[in-house]
Design a protein around this motif. Structure first.
Motif, PDB file in Angstrom:
ATOM      1  N   LEU A 171       0.835  -1.208   0.000  1.00 60.80           N
ATOM      2  CA  LEU A 171       0.000   0.000   0.000  1.00 60.80           C
ATOM      3  C   LEU A 171       0.868   1.254   0.000  1.00 60.80           C
ATOM      4  O   LEU A 171       0.536   2.250  -0.657  1.00 60.80           O
ATOM      5  N   ARG A 172       1.993   1.224   0.726  1.00 66.57           N
ATOM      6  CA  ARG A 172       2.917   2.363   0.709  1.00 66.57           C
ATOM      7  C   ARG A 172       3.536   2.528  -0.677  1.00 66.57           C
ATOM      8  O   ARG A 172       3.714   3.647  -1.168  1.00 66.57           O
TER       9      ARG A 172
ATOM     10  N   ASP B 259      -1.951   9.438   3.128  1.00 60.92           N
ATOM     11  CA  ASP B 259      -1.966   9.123   4.560  1.00 60.92           C
ATOM     12  C   ASP B 259      -3.385   9.082   5.123  1.00 60.92           C
ATOM     13  O   ASP B 259      -3.640   8.366   6.101  1.00 60.92           O
TER      14      ASP B 259
ATOM     15  N   TYR C 161      -4.783   5.524   3.829  1.00 61.36           N
ATOM     16  CA  TYR C 161      -3.961   4.349   4.163  1.00 61.36           C
ATOM     17  C   TYR C 161      -4.506   3.490   5.310  1.00 61.36           C
ATOM     18  O   TYR C 161      -4.635   2.268   5.157  1.00 61.36           O
TER      19      TYR C 161
END
Length: 475
Positions: free
Chosen positions: A125-126, A132, A135
């Motif tokens: 996912l990063r 942010d 996430y």
């Protein structure tokens, strides 16, 4: 295996009127796709009530989940090709053997995928450059879905096996029941109605996992009880390494094609967040990447509604093409495919027109966000017109897979996404300094991909069975 029931269906598929047989096989699949879309739309509707970030979370997670699922789907496609071609050739004993080998392979593979997905989810996912704000929702959703992957895979195997023998109704009944259960559970788990805990985005994932688990258990019961055309036993499930090698030989190209395509959509997610962030800031819009991706998520839900019809017809076509190729009726297989393409193009053309005419009302139904509705105008201007062409591309890809020519479908998949969509979406996004370029790149990839696919189909190199070396026994 119930030879009499399958023989009747086989005669209809190989000798019946093409359009009538297509409709007979397709209408349960279309109903199934529509019910699945209804779930996706409902999911989007409920999560839209929580906010923009929550609405975007499943759309962010699914390219990642699809990447892992698609690896297993390659082997499911290989199993489908073998089972359907053995049935077309009248070789029911080997069709049953292929069915057992596929089911056991999918069970083993699913357990491994579930564990790996849970561990790697945060890193991937990063890598996708997820904002942010989105996430934490995406990570929680993804991990719950991966925990339920073994049930999802065995449910997929059940669907593929019955579709291969021409039974499109039984899987649909089970899928409808699981989706309806999902629809009912969704708001209870999301909002904490009654005695249920308030889980938000995670609640949507829990509802999906529980529903798929129940569907998988029912499907397994039907296969092992002999109440459907295929009758599995523990003996069928024993590792058959020579046959596994054949499934791998046909399935690996399909897995590579499907998984690289799915990974391409992971990259596409990164592109959408990146282009949105870069040029949203340039235009003075905060968190424009979330607006861009939420628009993409809703667009995917809407196009999936149109594709419910064309996908149902394409899957029915796959059964007819697989059995016709197994019976060496290559001209019939070609005619089935050509009529399917014409029907798909027409259906998606009408759907696109309705999408263009009622865009504002449709997007506002999900979330009354002026920024998202404004972004949707670019979808209509630069992307929507390409959807009928994707219907042609998807049909050709399905022909190649159903005929067992998975290397061809692999190359097509990779060409459309990695050669066309990703470079065009990013390149035009940067060139136009706007998400409009990104949408234009997606549209061009569908049109150019369809032209290449159709030209390859017309060469006819796919008209060769993969079971030709098998002796013609019946049983």
């Amino acid at each position: 295996m119930d030879g009499g029931k399958i023989q009747r269906m086989r005669n209809q598929i190989l000798n019946g009127p093409i359009v009538k047989t297509l409709i007979l096989l397709a209408y349960p699949l279309i109903i199934n796709q529509l019910v699945q879309v209804l779930y996706n739309l409902t999911d989007t509707f409920w999560l839209g009530k929580l906010g923009r970030e929550e609405l975007a979370a499943p759309g962010t997670a699914w390219p990642l989940i699809s990447f892992f699922i698609s690896i297993g789907m390659g082997f499911a496609n290989a199993g489908f090709a073998f089972v359907s071609q053995y049935v077309g050739a009248g070789n029911y004993k080997k069709a049953n053997r292929a069915a057992g080998a596929l089911y056991s392979l999918m069970m083993l593979f699913a357990i491994a995928v579930g564990m790996v997905g849970i561990i790697l989810a945060p890193y991937l996912l990063r890598f996708m450059n997820v904002s942010d704000t989105v996430y934490p929702y995406a990570l929680s959703y993804t991990r719950v879905i991966f925990a339920g992957i073994p049930f999802s895979f065995t449910l997929f195997a059940f669907n593929f096996l019955l579709r291969a023998i021409g039974d499109t109704k039984t899987p649909v009944r089970i899928n409808i029941a699981t989706v309806l259960l999902n629809l009912v559970l969704d708001p209870f788990f999301i909002f904490g109605w009654g005695p249920f805990p308030e889980l938000g985005v995670v609640g949507a994932a829990v509802a999906t996992m529980l529903s798929n688990s129940l569907g998988s258990l029912v499907g397994g019961y039907l296969l092992f009880s002999g109440k459907v055309g295929i009758h599995l036993t523990l003996h069928n499930l024993k590792p058959d390494w020579p046959f596994y090698s054949r499934i791998f030989r046909v399935g690996i190209p399909s897995s590579i094609g499907s998984s690289t395509t799915a990974f391409g959509f992971v990259i596409l997610t990164r592109i959408i967040f990146t282009i949105g962030k870069l040029y949203g800031q340039a235009h003075g819009i905060e968190k424009f990447e979330d607006i861009a991706f939420a628009t993409y998520s809703i667009t995917n839900r809407l196009t999936s509604f149109m594709f419910a019809f064309s996908d149902g017809i394409s899957m029915a076509m796959g059964t007819m093409v697989g059995q016709a190729v197994g019976a060496r009726l290559y001209q019939r297989a070609k005619e089935v495919a050509e009529k399917t393409m014409a029907i798909n193009f027409t259906i998606l053309g009408v759907g696109t027109l309705l999408f263009i005419l009622f865009r504002v009302q449709i997007f506002r139904f999900f979330i009354n966000d002026p920024a998202i509705i404004a972004e949707s105008a670019k979808v209509v201007k630069y992307f929507a017109i390409s959807l009928p062409f994707f219907g042609i591309f998807a049909a050709v890809e399905n022909v190649f897979r159903s005929a067992g020519h998975t290397k061809k479908s692999m190359v097509l998949d990779m060409f459309r996404l990695w050669v066309l969509r990703l470079p065009l979406s990013y390149g035009l996004g940067v060139l136009m300094r706007d998400t409009a370029g990104m949408w234009l790149g997606m549209g061009l990839s569908n049109i150019l991909g369809a032209v290449v696919a159709l030209a390859w189909f017309l060469r006819g190199s796919w008209m060769k069975a993969i079971i030709e070396e098998e002796p013609g026994e019946h049983g």
